[in-house]
Design a protein around this motif. Structure first.
Motif, PDB file in Angstrom:
ATOM      1  N   ASP A 151     148.624  23.349  66.140  1.00 53.77           N
ATOM      2  CA  ASP A 151     149.149  22.973  67.468  1.00 53.77           C
ATOM      3  C   ASP A 151     148.001  22.137  68.081  1.00 53.77           C
ATOM      4  O   ASP A 151     148.205  20.992  68.977  1.00 53.77           O
ATOM      5  N   THR A 152     146.680  22.121  67.831  1.00 51.03           N
ATOM      6  CA  THR A 152     145.674  21.481  68.426  1.00 51.03           C
ATOM      7  C   THR A 152     145.590  20.566  67.415  1.00 51.03           C
ATOM      8  O   THR A 152     145.117  19.090  68.102  1.00 51.03           O
ATOM      9  N   THR A 153     145.919  20.281  66.421  1.00 53.78           N
ATOM     10  CA  THR A 153     145.755  19.137  65.538  1.00 53.78           C
ATOM     11  C   THR A 153     146.764  17.920  65.888  1.00 53.78           C
ATOM     12  O   THR A 153     146.384  16.810  65.871  1.00 53.78           O
ATOM     13  N   LYS A 173     138.373   4.660  64.976  1.00 51.64           N
ATOM     14  CA  LYS A 173     137.281   5.491  64.169  1.00 51.64           C
ATOM     15  C   LYS A 173     136.590   6.649  64.897  1.00 51.64           C
ATOM     16  O   LYS A 173     136.401   7.596  64.199  1.00 51.64           O
ATOM     17  N   ARG A 174     136.544   6.706  66.106  1.00 48.49           N
ATOM     18  CA  ARG A 174     136.100   7.722  66.978  1.00 48.49           C
ATOM     19  C   ARG A 174     137.020   8.885  66.919  1.00 48.49           C
ATOM     20  O   ARG A 174     136.524  10.227  66.828  1.00 48.49           O
ATOM     21  N   ALA A 175     138.345   8.700  66.764  1.00 53.42           N
ATOM     22  CA  ALA A 175     139.322   9.734  66.866  1.00 53.42           C
ATOM     23  C   ALA A 175     139.639  10.136  65.490  1.00 53.42           C
ATOM     24  O   ALA A 175     140.218  11.438  65.392  1.00 53.42           O
ATOM     25  N   TYR A 176     139.094   9.502  64.234  1.00 55.23           N
ATOM     26  CA  TYR A 176     139.381   9.970  63.017  1.00 55.23           C
ATOM     27  C   TYR A 176     139.079  11.552  62.415  1.00 55.23           C
ATOM     28  O   TYR A 176     139.723  12.474  62.180  1.00 55.23           O
ATOM     29  N   ALA A 177     137.662  11.737  62.828  1.00 59.05           N
ATOM     30  CA  ALA A 177     137.200  13.105  62.269  1.00 59.05           C
ATOM     31  C   ALA A 177     137.938  14.234  63.140  1.00 59.05           C
ATOM     32  O   ALA A 177     138.065  15.125  62.489  1.00 59.05           O
ATOM     33  N   PRO A 178     137.571  14.049  64.787  1.00 59.91           N
ATOM     34  CA  PRO A 178     138.341  15.225  65.413  1.00 59.91           C
ATOM     35  C   PRO A 178     139.856  15.516  64.819  1.00 59.91           C
ATOM     36  O   PRO A 178     140.144  16.433  64.943  1.00 59.91           O
ATOM     37  N   SER A 179     140.439  14.521  64.664  1.00 61.84           N
ATOM     38  CA  SER A 179     141.956  14.652  64.398  1.00 61.84           C
ATOM     39  C   SER A 179     142.000  15.520  62.805  1.00 61.84           C
ATOM     40  O   SER A 179     143.175  16.112  62.748  1.00 61.84           O
ATOM     41  N   ARG A 180     141.170  15.607  62.156  1.00 57.84           N
ATOM     42  CA  ARG A 180     141.112  16.442  60.804  1.00 57.84           C
ATOM     43  C   ARG A 180     140.564  17.912  61.194  1.00 57.84           C
ATOM     44  O   ARG A 180     140.867  18.661  60.131  1.00 57.84           O
ATOM     45  N   LEU A 181     140.005  18.250  62.146  1.00 62.74           N
ATOM     46  CA  LEU A 181     139.058  19.547  62.064  1.00 62.74           C
ATOM     47  C   LEU A 181     140.241  20.747  61.984  1.00 62.74           C
ATOM     48  O   LEU A 181     139.964  21.804  61.020  1.00 62.74           O
ATOM     49  N   GLY A 182     141.325  20.809  62.627  1.00 57.07           N
ATOM     50  CA  GLY A 182     142.256  22.092  62.499  1.00 57.07           C
ATOM     51  C   GLY A 182     142.937  21.993  61.131  1.00 57.07           C
ATOM     52  O   GLY A 182     143.059  23.277  60.493  1.00 57.07           O
ATOM     53  N   TRP A 183     143.201  20.890  60.429  1.00 59.35           N
ATOM     54  CA  TRP A 183     143.848  20.724  59.161  1.00 59.35           C
ATOM     55  C   TRP A 183     142.582  21.484  57.981  1.00 59.35           C
ATOM     56  O   TRP A 183     142.967  22.213  57.175  1.00 59.35           O
ATOM     57  N   GLU A 184     141.419  21.042  58.322  1.00 59.17           N
ATOM     58  CA  GLU A 184     140.429  21.400  57.397  1.00 59.17           C
ATOM     59  C   GLU A 184     140.133  22.877  57.555  1.00 59.17           C
ATOM     60  O   GLU A 184     139.653  23.716  56.573  1.00 59.17           O
ATOM     61  N   ARG A 185     140.270  23.581  58.586  1.00 55.23           N
ATOM     62  CA  ARG A 185     140.112  24.844  58.917  1.00 55.23           C
ATOM     63  C   ARG A 185     141.244  25.737  58.183  1.00 55.23           C
ATOM     64  O   ARG A 185     140.836  26.718  57.620  1.00 55.23           O
ATOM     65  N   VAL A 241     151.602  11.369  61.746  1.00 54.99           N
ATOM     66  CA  VAL A 241     151.903  12.184  62.835  1.00 54.99           C
ATOM     67  C   VAL A 241     153.221  12.924  62.525  1.00 54.99           C
ATOM     68  O   VAL A 241     153.271  14.119  62.706  1.00 54.99           O
ATOM     69  N   GLY A 242     154.100  12.212  62.111  1.00 50.75           N
ATOM     70  CA  GLY A 242     155.311  12.808  61.766  1.00 50.75           C
ATOM     71  C   GLY A 242     155.197  14.007  60.608  1.00 50.75           C
ATOM     72  O   GLY A 242     155.639  15.099  60.561  1.00 50.75           O
ATOM     73  N   ASP A 243     154.525  13.717  59.471  1.00 54.70           N
ATOM     74  CA  ASP A 243     154.103  14.684  58.530  1.00 54.70           C
ATOM     75  C   ASP A 243     153.456  16.108  59.085  1.00 54.70           C
ATOM     76  O   ASP A 243     153.611  17.014  58.753  1.00 54.70           O
ATOM     77  N   LEU A 244     152.379  15.629  59.855  1.00 54.70           N
ATOM     78  CA  LEU A 244     151.832  16.780  60.704  1.00 54.70           C
ATOM     79  C   LEU A 244     152.680  17.658  61.689  1.00 54.70           C
ATOM     80  O   LEU A 244     152.544  18.813  61.612  1.00 54.70           O
ATOM     81  N   LYS A 245     153.731  16.916  62.039  1.00 50.94           N
ATOM     82  CA  LYS A 245     154.409  17.780  63.018  1.00 50.94           C
ATOM     83  C   LYS A 245     155.260  18.347  62.181  1.00 50.94           C
ATOM     84  O   LYS A 245     155.762  19.833  62.523  1.00 50.94           O
ATOM     85  N   ASP A 246     155.799  18.173  60.916  1.00 50.04           N
ATOM     86  CA  ASP A 246     156.307  18.974  59.927  1.00 50.04           C
ATOM     87  C   ASP A 246     155.639  19.988  59.540  1.00 50.04           C
ATOM     88  O   ASP A 246     156.270  21.151  59.616  1.00 50.04           O
ATOM     89  N   TRP A 247     154.467  20.205  59.324  1.00 51.11           N
ATOM     90  CA  TRP A 247     153.403  21.030  59.060  1.00 51.11           C
ATOM     91  C   TRP A 247     153.337  22.275  59.980  1.00 51.11           C
ATOM     92  O   TRP A 247     153.391  23.223  59.914  1.00 51.11           O
ATOM     93  N   GLN A 248     153.330  21.530  61.448  1.00 47.40           N
ATOM     94  CA  GLN A 248     153.168  22.488  62.497  1.00 47.40           C
ATOM     95  C   GLN A 248     154.512  23.265  62.644  1.00 47.40           C
ATOM     96  O   GLN A 248     154.331  24.456  62.929  1.00 47.40           O
ATOM     97  N   LYS A 249     155.503  22.761  62.325  1.00 46.42           N
ATOM     98  CA  LYS A 249     156.996  23.589  62.586  1.00 46.42           C
ATOM     99  C   LYS A 249     157.043  24.653  61.348  1.00 46.42           C
ATOM    100  O   LYS A 249     157.326  25.548  61.644  1.00 46.42           O
ATOM    101  N   ARG A 250     156.392  24.296  60.292  1.00 45.48           N
ATOM    102  CA  ARG A 250     156.672  25.161  58.979  1.00 45.48           C
ATOM    103  C   ARG A 250     155.533  25.964  59.118  1.00 45.48           C
ATOM    104  O   ARG A 250     155.704  27.142  58.052  1.00 45.48           O
ATOM    105  N   VAL A 251     154.372  25.803  59.563  1.00 43.85           N
ATOM    106  CA  VAL A 251     153.235  26.717  59.135  1.00 43.85           C
ATOM    107  C   VAL A 251     153.399  28.100  59.715  1.00 43.85           C
ATOM    108  O   VAL A 251     152.975  29.058  58.798  1.00 43.85           O
TER     109      VAL A 251
END
Length: 378
Positions: A151-153, A173-185, A241-251
């Motif tokens: 949900d945060t990602t 570039k600034r937004a790249y790394a923060p967008s990955r944190l929830g996924w990496e966790r 974004v669409g693929d991550l929303k799919d992940w969000q729904k299915r997780v």
């Protein structure tokens, strides 16, 4: 990041297995016995094809010339449990929890493709029904954590995508790394679906033949190496974004057990060892340490939730894990540019000696962490 698994029809899968002279079942395992899995470059021999429900242990040996991955899979290719990067000549013990039903054990030489598979039937009801209520609570809490990370990602990924779509190179570039944190966790849970990770987090060298490169790392290359944002990149940002929303729904539908939590924690450390410490993961942006921190935080969260049971079953192991997590956290903090954020030193500035120090700390944690699944399964 993992190599993609191709989805195939039953007929194609059967033909592929026949062509590879696939897996050989030898004899049924008795209750409590391990299944011995011998993985080679084109075969995958297993010592049993039926086991009772409950905890099952795979004693894996890679006799081939390539690194391999061994998985227990549902019929729809969702992953029950797995071990990646089992090197040639290496042995590994994987403990998992399985309910009655039909499964497959898959060996994936080179960690690509559909793999060589053996049917596994799990019968009856076993120890899973008698599980410690503390472990049920740990699973419930971890499931909530995983959903929170998804949900945060999504909004962070939307911020990243908007910057790409606006053509704002610096903001992207600034937004790249923060967008990955929830996924990496929580990456092992995302990977368990089989089809999401290849679209979002595959590196160029992890692509299968004919696979289109999409996701974070494709955009990373455009931003840092190519230094340009074109129409294709803007479209790929929206797709991410669409693929991550799919992940969000299915997780929320992911199969999570105490042993999958423990194995996932170890997999996160393996991700660090094979991608982050080497500098291969974020090879264009050199933001590897932020991903590194996310992996460690996710592993630590799973451990902390399992700790009450782990400490009761093996106090010495819990004490060692506490020590090694603390040591790795302290070491990582040395590379934070801002102690209150996830801004880390660019990884290309980290020396060879410093990388070895990080690698040694990861290895010191990975060894006791590999015992966690068996400990909570006692």
């Amino acid at each position: 990041m993992r190599a993609v698994r191709l989805t195939v029809t039953a007929a194609v899968a059967t033909a592929a297995l026949t062509a590879l002279t696939a897996c050989t079942a030898k004899s049924d395992a008795k209750d409590g016995d391990a299944i011995h899995v011998t993985a080679a470059d084109s075969t995958c021999e297993t010592s049993a094809k039926t086991v009772p429900a409950g905890h099952v242990t795979l004693k894996i040996e890679n006799t081939g010339s390539k690194a391999t991955e061994v998985e227990i899979l549902f019929p729809d290719d969702r992953i029950v449990s797995e071990k990646e990067n089992i090197g040639p000549g290496t042995k590994y013990t994987l403990t998992a929890e399985v309910k009655a039903g039909s499964y497959e054990i898959a060996c994936r030489p080179g960690m690509k493709g559909h793999g060589v598979r053996q049917k596994l039937t799990v019968s009856g009801s076993g120890k899973a029904a008698e599980r410690n209520p503390a472990l049920d609570q740990a699973v419930a809490n971890y499931r909530q954590y995983v959903q929170e990370q998804a949900d945060t990602t999504v909004p962070l990924a939307e911020t990243f995508a908007k910057a790409v779509e606006d053509g704002d190179l610096a903001a992207a570039k600034r937004a790249y790394a923060p967008s990955r944190l929830g996924w990496e966790r929580t990456e092992p849970v995302a990977e368990s679906f089989g089809d999401i990770d290849p679209k979002t987090d595959t590196r160029a060298d992890g692509l299968e033949k004919g696979q289109k490169w999409t996701g974070w790392h494709r955009l990373e290359k455009a931003l840092w190496q190519d230094k340009r944002i074109g129409a294709e990149e803007k479209a790929l940002a929206g797709q991410l974004v669409g693929d991550l929303k799919d992940w969000q729904k299915r997780v929320g539908t992911a199969e999570i057990t105490p042993t999958s939590m423990a194995n996932g924690a170890k997999e996160l450390l393996d991700e660090v060892a094979t991608g982050k410490v080497t500098g291969e993961e974020d090879r264009y942006s050199h933001t590897d340490l932020a991903d590194f921190k996310g992996n460690v935080e996710g592993a630590q969260k799973a451990y902390e939730l399992l700790k009450p049971v782990a400490a009761k079953n093996d106090a010495a192991l819990a004490k060692e894990l506490d020590k090694q997590f603390a040591a790795l956290d302290t070491l990582l903090d040395k590379y934070r540019e801002d102690k209150t954020s996830y801004d880390f030193v660019s990884y290309d500035k980290v020396t060879k000696e410093q990388r070895k120090e990080l690698s040694d700390a990861v290895n010191a944690l990975a060894e006791p962490l590999s015992k966690l699944a068996a400990t909570v399964a006692k």
